[in-house]
Write an enzyme that holds these catalytic residues in place. Structure first.
Site, PDB file in Angstrom:
ATOM      1  N   ALA A  47      30.392  44.244  51.377  1.00 18.42           N
ATOM      2  CA  ALA A  47      30.046  45.168  50.285  1.00 18.42           C
ATOM      3  C   ALA A  47      30.027  44.426  48.955  1.00 18.42           C
ATOM      4  O   ALA A  47      30.953  43.662  48.651  1.00 18.42           O
ATOM      5  CB  ALA A  47      31.060  46.311  50.221  1.00 18.42           C
ATOM      6  N   GLU A 133      48.312  36.243  51.346  1.00 20.96           N
ATOM      7  CA  GLU A 133      48.657  34.845  51.050  1.00 20.96           C
ATOM      8  C   GLU A 133      47.863  34.288  49.876  1.00 20.96           C
ATOM      9  O   GLU A 133      48.386  33.504  49.067  1.00 20.96           O
ATOM     10  CB  GLU A 133      48.391  33.988  52.304  1.00 20.96           C
ATOM     11  CG  GLU A 133      48.770  32.534  52.169  1.00 20.96           C
ATOM     12  CD  GLU A 133      50.261  32.347  51.935  1.00 20.96           C
ATOM     13  OE1 GLU A 133      51.056  32.756  52.780  1.00 20.96           O
ATOM     14  OE2 GLU A 133      50.630  31.786  50.879  1.00 20.96           O
ATOM     15  N   LYS A 209      51.635  36.817  39.745  1.00 23.66           N
ATOM     16  CA  LYS A 209      52.018  35.971  40.879  1.00 23.66           C
ATOM     17  C   LYS A 209      53.541  35.911  41.026  1.00 23.66           C
ATOM     18  O   LYS A 209      54.067  35.895  42.141  1.00 23.66           O
ATOM     19  CB  LYS A 209      51.432  34.572  40.691  1.00 23.66           C
ATOM     20  CG  LYS A 209      49.910  34.586  40.831  1.00 23.66           C
ATOM     21  CD  LYS A 209      49.302  33.319  40.287  1.00 23.66           C
ATOM     22  CE  LYS A 209      47.788  33.302  40.496  1.00 23.66           C
ATOM     23  NZ  LYS A 209      47.130  32.258  39.705  1.00 23.66           N
ATOM     24  N   GLY A 320      39.851  28.371  43.278  1.00 25.95           N
ATOM     25  CA  GLY A 320      38.581  27.879  43.810  1.00 25.95           C
ATOM     26  C   GLY A 320      38.246  28.630  45.083  1.00 25.95           C
ATOM     27  O   GLY A 320      39.133  28.949  45.880  1.00 25.95           O
TER      28      GLY A 320
HETATM   29  N1  NAP Z   1      38.395  32.728  42.209  1.00 24.26           N
HETATM   30  C1  NAP Z   1      39.541  32.186  42.611  1.00 24.26           C
HETATM   31  O1  NAP Z   1      39.717  30.965  42.573  1.00 24.26           O
HETATM   32  C2  NAP Z   1      40.637  33.069  43.144  1.00 24.26           C
HETATM   33  C3  NAP Z   1      41.833  32.494  43.630  1.00 24.26           C
HETATM   34  C4  NAP Z   1      42.840  33.314  44.156  1.00 24.26           C
HETATM   35  C5  NAP Z   1      42.650  34.678  44.148  1.00 24.26           C
HETATM   36  N2  NAP Z   1      41.500  35.228  43.643  1.00 24.26           N
HETATM   37  C6  NAP Z   1      41.349  36.681  43.667  1.00 24.26           C
HETATM   38  O2  NAP Z   1      40.301  37.013  44.567  1.00 24.26           O
HETATM   39  C7  NAP Z   1      39.662  38.196  44.137  1.00 24.26           C
HETATM   40  C8  NAP Z   1      38.159  37.911  44.004  1.00 24.26           C
HETATM   41  O3  NAP Z   1      37.975  36.910  43.030  1.00 24.26           O
HETATM   42  P1  NAP Z   1      36.558  36.195  42.811  1.00 24.26           P
HETATM   43  O4  NAP Z   1      36.810  35.069  41.879  1.00 24.26           O
HETATM   44  O5  NAP Z   1      35.898  35.937  44.106  1.00 24.26           O
HETATM   45  O6  NAP Z   1      35.767  37.371  42.017  1.00 24.26           O
HETATM   46  P2  NAP Z   1      34.221  37.459  41.655  1.00 24.26           P
HETATM   47  O7  NAP Z   1      33.571  36.126  41.761  1.00 24.26           O
HETATM   48  O8  NAP Z   1      34.121  38.225  40.385  1.00 24.26           O
HETATM   49  O9  NAP Z   1      33.600  38.366  42.844  1.00 24.26           O
HETATM   50  C9  NAP Z   1      33.864  39.731  42.961  1.00 24.26           C
HETATM   51  C10 NAP Z   1      32.962  40.303  44.036  1.00 24.26           C
HETATM   52  O10 NAP Z   1      33.316  41.667  44.235  1.00 24.26           O
HETATM   53  C11 NAP Z   1      32.164  42.482  44.099  1.00 24.26           C
HETATM   54  N3  NAP Z   1      32.572  43.747  43.494  1.00 24.26           N
HETATM   55  C12 NAP Z   1      33.307  43.933  42.382  1.00 24.26           C
HETATM   56  N4  NAP Z   1      33.487  45.250  42.138  1.00 24.26           N
HETATM   57  C13 NAP Z   1      32.815  45.886  43.112  1.00 24.26           C
HETATM   58  C14 NAP Z   1      32.577  47.271  43.416  1.00 24.26           C
HETATM   59  N5  NAP Z   1      33.080  48.224  42.628  1.00 24.26           N
HETATM   60  N6  NAP Z   1      31.839  47.577  44.507  1.00 24.26           N
HETATM   61  C15 NAP Z   1      31.328  46.598  45.297  1.00 24.26           C
HETATM   62  N7  NAP Z   1      31.503  45.287  45.057  1.00 24.26           N
HETATM   63  C16 NAP Z   1      32.236  44.939  43.984  1.00 24.26           C
HETATM   64  C17 NAP Z   1      31.228  41.713  43.209  1.00 24.26           C
HETATM   65  O11 NAP Z   1      29.918  42.158  43.462  1.00 24.26           O
HETATM   66  P3  NAP Z   1      28.695  41.827  42.436  1.00 24.26           P
HETATM   67  O12 NAP Z   1      28.611  40.326  42.336  1.00 24.26           O
HETATM   68  O13 NAP Z   1      27.517  42.409  43.126  1.00 24.26           O
HETATM   69  O14 NAP Z   1      29.057  42.469  41.137  1.00 24.26           O
HETATM   70  C18 NAP Z   1      31.476  40.282  43.694  1.00 24.26           C
HETATM   71  O15 NAP Z   1      30.733  40.041  44.868  1.00 24.26           O
HETATM   72  C19 NAP Z   1      40.334  38.592  42.818  1.00 24.26           C
HETATM   73  O16 NAP Z   1      41.339  39.532  43.072  1.00 24.26           O
HETATM   74  C20 NAP Z   1      40.962  37.290  42.340  1.00 24.26           C
HETATM   75  O17 NAP Z   1      42.104  37.500  41.525  1.00 24.26           O
HETATM   76  C21 NAP Z   1      40.501  34.450  43.151  1.00 24.26           C
END
Ligand code: NAP
Length: 375
Positions: A47, A133, A209, A320
């Site tokens: 999704a 995790e 965290k 990452g």
């Molecule tokens: N990035 C990291 O390095 C990292 C590390 C550890 C933990 N995290 C955690 O992992 C999670 C995701 O992070 P990310 O960096 O991957 O985020 P991101 O790049 O902003 O991706 C979020 C994704 O969720 C989708 N999304 C958001 N709201 C939505 C909704 N209401 N309905 C459907 N789809 C929705 C977005 O879709 P669209 O693109 O179509 O808007 C996008 O595909 C977060 O909680 C973050 O704190 C991230």
């Protein structure tokens, strides 16, 4: 979820930095998702909000939907992986999945830190595994080892560098002599800081965290808003939060004292009162030639002090997409092997209370900020 030879169908909510890498693993290396002693995992659907963007990123259109609630409720979905981030709609979707008896894997630290008690209650009542995790230190395995491999121990302190963005900025200030503003701009240019960096540089991300670490180390959910994230001046007045008040001159002064400044998250039981935890996330002067002092750039390092083991440390890539997908997929495999929640084996957590940490000494920078000094 009983372990059987039946395929378990996985719904992924979100295909951004992390979700895209998890989807890629299903599409390109499916053998990694077939545990030898568990149920094989397969992708049911993904999704997103913007289907065109996800298709352009290489996700087959047949897997995509912009209706996450439908995917979570679909008859043929067995496990939900939440990688959208933010509180809503993530909280509602995760709660619904758990309530319906479906295991959930999430990387969402904000969700866990702010709604941990209610989600734990739902997961336990419905006997639905909840694994998280990836919420702390990205690809570094820290939560399951803390809960399970270190289960024989009484943890006396958890501390660490758990935010790569701030550590990148502080490292650039210390090693390249940059100002805070220049270092922040470099972090943004390198993709390590978001356009709005507030959650990182003000310490909220590290606080979330620390709440999750404290849940597993001390069996208590701490209220994130009660965890201090400010240094104080000589009169005890609070300064700017996180690292935004750290100046290049403060770092030079710390260096002259054999120290460097790190955003250090610390939690330790206080006063012998169950659930009372001395916790803080503040800019701290650590020895420059110590494992914490040498933790540079976007690396994370977490040290656990415990009896009888002594000190153990966990270090590696704290963020990452690829590194974080390792933790997410590890949790999926754990569920397919019937290992339960991240807290499996621990009693249900109560609500904890944050008390002030005792500082023995401070380093006072030219800016007037007092940095706690730790060894
Ligand atoms: N990035 C990291 O390095 C990292 C590390 C550890 C933990 N995290 C955690 O992992 C999670 C995701 O992070 P990310 O960096 O991957 O985020 P991101 O790049 O902003 O991706 C979020 C994704 O969720 C989708 N999304 C958001 N709201 C939505 C909704 N209401 N309905 C459907 N789809 C929705 C977005 O879709 P669209 O693109 O179509 O808007 C996008 O595909 C977060 O909680 C973050 O704190 C991230």
């Amino acid at each position: 979820l009983a372990v059987s030879g039946r395929r378990l169908r996985v719904a992924i909510l979100g295909a951004g930095t992390v979700g895209r890498e998890v989807v890629r693993a299903f599409l390109e290396t499916p053998a990694r998702l077939q545990p030898a002693d568990g149920s094989p995992l397969e992708l049911a659907g993904v999704a997103v909000r913007d289907i065109a963007r996800a298709t352009a990123a290489g996700i087959p259109a047949r897997l995509l939907t912009d209706a996450p609630a439908h995917l979570v409720g679909a008859q043929d979905v067995d496990i939900v992986v939440e990688l959208m981030g933010g509180e809503e709609p993530a909280r509602t979707l995760v709660a619904a999945a758990l309530d319906a008896g479906r295991p959930v894997v999430t990387a969402n630290k904000r969700l866990l830190a702010r709604h941990g008690p209610s989600l734990e209650a739902i997961a336990r009542r419905a006997e639905s595994p909840l694994r998280f995790e990836a919420t702390v230190a990205g690809g570094v395995p820290i939560l399951a080892p803390l809960a399970s491999d270190l289960g024989a121990n009484a943890v006396t302190r958890v501390r660490g560098i758990v935010n790569g963005t701030t550590n990148f900025i502080l490292s650039a200030m210390a090693h390249a002599g940059r100002s805070y503003g220049e270092a922040l701009a470099a972090a943004q240019a390198a993709g390590y800081a978001e356009a709005d960096p507030a959650a990182d540089v003000e310490g909220q991300d590290a606080i979330e965290k620390l709440v999750i670490l404290a849940r597993l180390a001390f069996g208590a959910w701490l209220p994130p808003e009660a965890i201090p994230n400010q240094t104080t001046d000589d009169d005890g007045a609070a300064g700017p939060p996180g690292i935004i008040g750290v100046t290049a001159a403060d770092i030079v002064a710390a260096r002259a004292a054999g120290r460097t400044i790190k955003l250090l998250a610390t939690a330790a039981p206080a006063g012998g009162v169950p659930g009372s935890i001395a916790a803080r996330v503040v800019a701290t002067a650590v020895p420059v030639d110590s494992p914490l002092g040498r933790t540079s750039g976007v690396l994370n390092r977490i040290e656990i002090d415990a009896r009888p083991v002594g000190q153990v440390a966990f270090e590696g890539p704290g963020a990452g997409g690829a590194a974080t997908s390792s933790a997410v997929i590890g949790d999926l495999i754990a569920i397919a092997r019937g290992l339960g929640s991240t807290w499996a084996g621990l009693p249900e957590a109560g609500r904890g209370r944050v008390v002030a940490a005792e500082h023995e000494a401070y380093l006072v920078g030219p800016s007037g900020a007092r940095y706690p000094v730790v060894d």
